[in-house]
Enzyme design. Structure first.
Site, PDB file in Angstrom:
ATOM      1  N   PHE A  12       1.079  -0.753  48.001  1.00  0.00           N
ATOM      2  CA  PHE A  12       0.690   0.203  46.971  1.00  0.00           C
ATOM      3  C   PHE A  12       0.926   1.649  47.358  1.00  0.00           C
ATOM      4  O   PHE A  12       0.515   2.095  48.440  1.00  0.00           O
ATOM      5  CB  PHE A  12      -0.816   0.092  46.682  1.00  0.00           C
ATOM      6  CG  PHE A  12      -1.193  -1.017  45.760  1.00  0.00           C
ATOM      7  CD1 PHE A  12      -0.967  -0.920  44.402  1.00  0.00           C
ATOM      8  CD2 PHE A  12      -1.787  -2.152  46.253  1.00  0.00           C
ATOM      9  CE1 PHE A  12      -1.321  -1.946  43.555  1.00  0.00           C
ATOM     10  CE2 PHE A  12      -2.148  -3.187  45.413  1.00  0.00           C
ATOM     11  CZ  PHE A  12      -1.914  -3.078  44.057  1.00  0.00           C
ATOM     12  N   ASP A  13       1.508   2.379  46.436  1.00  0.00           N
ATOM     13  CA  ASP A  13       1.280   3.814  46.393  1.00  0.00           C
ATOM     14  C   ASP A  13      -0.140   4.015  45.879  1.00  0.00           C
ATOM     15  O   ASP A  13      -0.651   3.206  45.099  1.00  0.00           O
ATOM     16  CB  ASP A  13       2.281   4.471  45.449  1.00  0.00           C
ATOM     17  CG  ASP A  13       1.922   5.907  45.153  1.00  0.00           C
ATOM     18  OD1 ASP A  13       1.890   6.712  46.099  1.00  0.00           O
ATOM     19  OD2 ASP A  13       1.635   6.206  43.984  1.00  0.00           O
TER      20      ASP A  13
END
Length: 241
Positions: A12-13
């Site tokens: 994830f960003d």
């Protein structure tokens, strides 16, 4: 192409995907405009100016912690816009403002749903202390399986080194190969373009109306407006299997 359910790990960003980065930035920058009686600077121009200096500063000082990088960006922005220089107190507040940036409404519930099927890993352009504040606050202490920050790597995305670091870490920690990883993010610039260059499949969480990190060429393997929509799609696949 395999279904979403065939993958094992989401990388994830955070800021822009899980956290409403743009609203957070605007809420901390607008007071400087008000204090200088500036009504001629639009939110769009403010965000574009911020993004311009953020990218430059990350390239110039790849090992600078994000909280310090924020103070440098603020000084550049105020100079470019002809605003009064920020005081040392204002710089400190801005540098620590990450902790107050809000989550998107669907974020925490979607993470809890996705965690039932995937390992969840953070790969973020942030420093460890700032992410810890976000995680304990806006993200409600969500227990990610692994957290990798720019401070850990010594560079900022879209540098391929960050993705290489992540792939090595998830292989070592979880035995997960690249072919089973989905880069899950909003930013085309920071995440999807480098992921494609490295042959990592990606899920674009569009966050409609958000603009930082967008590019004319939109690259992705799956596309959802929100993380909640992605969790819904996974549930449909799982219920059908």
């Amino acid at each position: 192409m395999p279904d979403l359910k065939e993958y094992r790990l989401l990388s994830f960003d955070v800021y822009g995907t899980l956290i409403d980065y743009e609203s957070g930035i605007l809420s901390t920058l607008r007071p400087f405009l008000v204090a200088n009686n500036r009504t001629d600077v639009s939110d769009l121009h403010l965000l574009e100016t911020y993004h311009e200096f953020e990218v430059k500063q990350q390239q110039e000082t790849p090992d600078m912690p994000y909280s310090r990088l924020l103070t440098t960006i603020l000084q550049r922005i105020t100079t470019k816009l002809g605003l009064a220089p920020p005081t040392s107190e204002e710089l400190e507040v801005f540098g620590n403002s990450v902790a107050s940036w809000p989550p998107f409404p669907d974020t925490v519930s979607a993470l809890r749903r996705l965690a039932k099927h995937y390992k969840l890993v953070v790969l973020s352009n942030i420093d460890r202390a700032s992410f810890a504040l976000t995680n304990s606050g806006s993200l409600e202490g969500f227990p990610f399986d692994l957290v990798i920050t720019a401070q850990d790597v010594g560079s900022y995305k879209p540098n391929h080194q960050n993705f290489e670091h992540m792939l090595k870490a998830v292989k070592g920690n979880f035995g997960v190969d690249k072919k089973l990883v989905l880069q899950t993010a909003q930013s085309q610039f920071h995440d999807h373009h480098p992921a494609r260059a490295m042959n990592i499949k990606s899920v674009w969480i569009v966050r409609p109306g958000k603009i930082m990190g967008n590019r004319e060429e939109e690259i992705y393997d799956w596309r959802f407006d929100t993380l909640g929509d992605m969790a819904d799609a996974l549930d449909v696949e799982l219920s059908a299997s």
